[in-house]
Design a protein around this motif. Structure first.
Motif, PDB file in Angstrom:
ATOM      1  N   ARG A  11       0.867  -1.180   0.000  1.00 47.09           N
ATOM      2  CA  ARG A  11       0.000   0.000   0.000  1.00 47.09           C
ATOM      3  C   ARG A  11       0.902   1.228   0.000  1.00 47.09           C
ATOM      4  N   ASP A  12       0.690   2.125  -0.939  1.00 45.11           N
ATOM      5  CA  ASP A  12       1.482   3.354  -1.058  1.00 45.11           C
ATOM      6  C   ASP A  12       2.976   3.067  -1.079  1.00 45.11           C
ATOM      7  N   GLY A  13       3.381   1.977  -1.709  1.00 40.43           N
ATOM      8  CA  GLY A  13       4.793   1.653  -1.849  1.00 40.43           C
ATOM      9  C   GLY A  13       5.420   0.959  -0.654  1.00 40.43           C
ATOM     10  N   PHE A  14       4.628   0.638   0.364  1.00 39.92           N
ATOM     11  CA  PHE A  14       5.152  -0.021   1.553  1.00 39.92           C
ATOM     12  C   PHE A  14       4.496  -1.380   1.737  1.00 39.92           C
ATOM     13  N   ALA A  15       5.308  -2.386   2.066  1.00 45.15           N
ATOM     14  CA  ALA A  15       4.792  -3.732   2.313  1.00 45.15           C
ATOM     15  C   ALA A  15       4.112  -3.765   3.671  1.00 45.15           C
ATOM     16  N   GLU A  16       3.019  -4.488   3.751  1.00 43.62           N
ATOM     17  CA  GLU A  16       2.265  -4.631   4.995  1.00 43.62           C
ATOM     18  C   GLU A  16       1.916  -6.093   5.210  1.00 43.62           C
ATOM     19  N   GLY A  17       1.644  -6.436   6.461  1.00 46.47           N
ATOM     20  CA  GLY A  17       1.206  -7.777   6.808  1.00 46.47           C
ATOM     21  C   GLY A  17       2.273  -8.556   7.540  1.00 46.47           C
ATOM     22  N   PRO A  18       1.904  -9.747   8.035  1.00 44.26           N
ATOM     23  CA  PRO A  18       2.840 -10.546   8.822  1.00 44.26           C
ATOM     24  C   PRO A  18       4.089 -10.969   8.043  1.00 44.26           C
TER      25      PRO A  18
END
Length: 71
Positions: A11-18
């Protein structure tokens, strides 16, 4: 938001999640070992990798899935 894998999205160039958190921790550990590696023997480096892998919390690891074809 772009979904890459279950547990990993961008999201918006940033990785998210576990999975993103686990990758971030692994990258930090690798950076630490790479800084120390020139002064280490092969055995010390191997032991350092095994120690750090064993010390990482298993609860944050995603469940492994078999890629073997069903019989």
């Amino acid at each position: 938001m772009t979904f890459i894998e279950p547990g990993l999205s961008v999201r918006d160039g940033f990785a998210e999640g576990p999975l993103a958190a686990a990758l971030s921790r692994a990258a930090r550990l690798l950076d630490d070992l790479q800084e120390q590696a020139p002064a280490m023997t092969d055995g010390q480096l191997r032991d350092g990798v095994h120690r750090r892998c064993a010390a990482s919390p298993r609860s944050s690891r995603p469940p492994s899935r078999s890629t073997a074809s069903p019989r």
